[in-house]
Design an enzyme around this catalytic site. Structure first.
Site, PDB file in Angstrom:
ATOM      1  N   VAL A 154     -20.268   4.989  -4.068  1.00  0.00           N
ATOM      2  CA  VAL A 154     -21.201   5.286  -5.131  1.00  0.00           C
ATOM      3  C   VAL A 154     -22.808   5.346  -4.771  1.00  0.00           C
ATOM      4  O   VAL A 154     -23.808   5.957  -5.116  1.00  0.00           O
ATOM      5  CB  VAL A 154     -21.296   4.175  -6.321  1.00  0.00           C
ATOM      6  CG1 VAL A 154     -20.331   4.211  -7.141  1.00  0.00           C
ATOM      7  CG2 VAL A 154     -21.717   2.808  -5.835  1.00  0.00           C
ATOM      8  N   TYR A 210       0.867  -1.308  -0.059  1.00  0.00           N
ATOM      9  CA  TYR A 210       0.035   0.026  -0.099  1.00  0.00           C
ATOM     10  C   TYR A 210       0.762   1.181  -0.026  1.00  0.00           C
ATOM     11  O   TYR A 210       1.700   1.631   0.808  1.00  0.00           O
ATOM     12  CB  TYR A 210      -0.811   0.013   1.142  1.00  0.00           C
ATOM     13  CG  TYR A 210      -2.091  -1.020   1.126  1.00  0.00           C
ATOM     14  CD1 TYR A 210      -2.394  -1.549  -0.237  1.00  0.00           C
ATOM     15  CD2 TYR A 210      -2.864  -1.581   2.088  1.00  0.00           C
ATOM     16  CE1 TYR A 210      -3.502  -2.475  -0.249  1.00  0.00           C
ATOM     17  CE2 TYR A 210      -3.974  -2.392   2.170  1.00  0.00           C
ATOM     18  CZ  TYR A 210      -3.938  -2.716   0.853  1.00  0.00           C
ATOM     19  OH  TYR A 210      -5.111  -3.678   0.824  1.00  0.00           O
TER      20      TYR A 210
END
Ligand SMILES: NC(=O)c1ccc[n+]([C@@H]2O[C@H](COP(=O)([O-])OP(=O)(O)OC[C@H]3O[C@@H](n4cnc5c(N)ncnc54)[C@H](OP(=O)(O)O)[C@@H]3O)[C@@H](O)[C@H]2O)c1
Length: 325
Positions: A238, A62
């Site tokens: 979303v 990451y």
């Protein structure tokens, strides 16, 4: 009744929600960690702990290692914090490292061992609570993985092991070479990507041929007490406020339903989307990807939300965009 999740049943003091740390450390670039990145990491960790989120999910890759590095800096500046946490990281994905070699997966013992040394040194801790194999490596030699795991356990570097993005067959195969049970399978599960449910609902239906989720994964993990963790549990926002550019009608309608349900229950939209995952009886543990304090707090409200069977189905049916078969 509060459900005990598989990790808790095994005596690991895991929180119901996990803070995913992919967004720590200033993003996917090779720039050094800045004072702002450190400040942001402190704020995220503090907000998470205050909200009862004590489990943190990392990976060696990451932000090219900077996510663990900045998290380690937070731990060094706040002694005593590590003992309050369950720390998980992952290894097995390699980038091209600028050497002309391809980006690849690597479950060789040599890579697993050196990766864990890197993780511990960046985090500045003596041991990891859980190490996951990040994505299945077709060249995996299970005896070699078993050997690496037992060396790591004996050295006190890792307490327990798990996998990510694996099917029941892959888990069973690896497990047959290990002397301790695999603890975790981390998968992409959310209200937008519904294949994990469709695989079960569309058995014996033509439509089921298009589902890309290994049938029985949820049931297998549940039966074996393997903790199912959901990556991308907010579906990248979303349904909770991100502009729905080029999203299908079903996403827009579901976002409206999430908003309406959140208002009715006096909670945040994030809490509805996460409570929907947590309503599944397998005891799914969402791994949040935000490092914004306000979104961490909004997400933590999911711990107080319960959804009825009807509410759960109305979200599922709305997102699938058609009635149940
Ligand atoms: N095992 C695997 O293969 C794998 C793969 C991917 C991720 N993971 C793990 O899972 C964690 C979560 O993954 P994820 O980040 O994909 O999950 P997520 O929680 O679904 O998405 C978080 C991302 O969406 C953005 N977002 C959320 N709500 C938003 C909104 N209303 N408006 C605009 N942006 C919004 C966040 O931005 P802000 O930061 O601005 O809130 C953040 O970038 C990661 O941190 C990592 O630990 C694992």
């Amino acid at each position: 009744m509060k459900k005990t999740i598989p990790l808790q049943k095994r005596g690991i003091p895991a929180s119901r929600l996990v803070l995913g740390c992919m967004g720590f450390g200033g993003g996917w670039n090779r720039n050094p960690v800045t004072a702002d990145d450190l400040k942001q990491a402190h704020a995220a960790v503090e907000t998470a702990l205050a909200a009862g989120i004590t489990m943190f999910d990392h990976a060696d890759i990451y932000a090219y290692g900077k996510a663990e590095q900045v998290f380690g800096q937070v731990l060094r500046e706040r002694p005593g914090l590590r003992e309050q946490m369950v720390l998980q990281s992952k290894c097995g994905i390699r980038f091209d490292e600028g050497t002309g070699r391809p980006a690849r997966y690597d479950f060789s013992a040599e890579h697993i061992l050196s990766s864990v040394d890197g993780i511990l040194s960046r985090l500045g801790v003596e041991s990891l609570d859980i190490l996951l194999l990040h994505r299945p490596d077709p060249l995996m030699e299970p005896e070699e993985v078993a050997d690496a795991f037992s060396k790591l356990k004996q050295a006190g570097k890792v307490k327990g092991f798990g996998v990510s993005n694996m099917s029941p067959a892959q888990i069973r195969f690896l497990q047959s070479h290990l002397d301790a049970p695999l603890l975790v399978n981390q998968l992409e599960l959310n209200l937008a990507k519904l294949d994990w449910l469709e695989a079960g609902v569309l058995v014996n239906q033509q439509e089921g041929a298009e589902v890309s989720f290994p049938e029985g994964t949820i049931e297998f993990c549940w039966m074996e007490q393997i903790q199912i963790q959901a990556w991308s549990p907010l579906a990248k926002g979303v349904f909770t406020g991100r502009e729905p550019e080029n999203q299908p009608e079903s996403v827009r309608l579901t976002a409206a339903l999430v908003r309406e349900m959140a208002e009715r229950k006096g909670t945040a939209p994030e809490a509805i989307v996460l409570a929907w995952l947590m309503r599944h009886p397998a005891g799914i543990q969402p791994v949040l990807g935000t490092i914004r304090p306000e979104r961490i707090q909004a997400s933590a409200e999911a711990l107080q939300v319960s959804l009825s069977r009807e509410e759960w189905y109305s979200l599922y049916v709305s997102s699938r965009g058609r009635k149940m078969p």
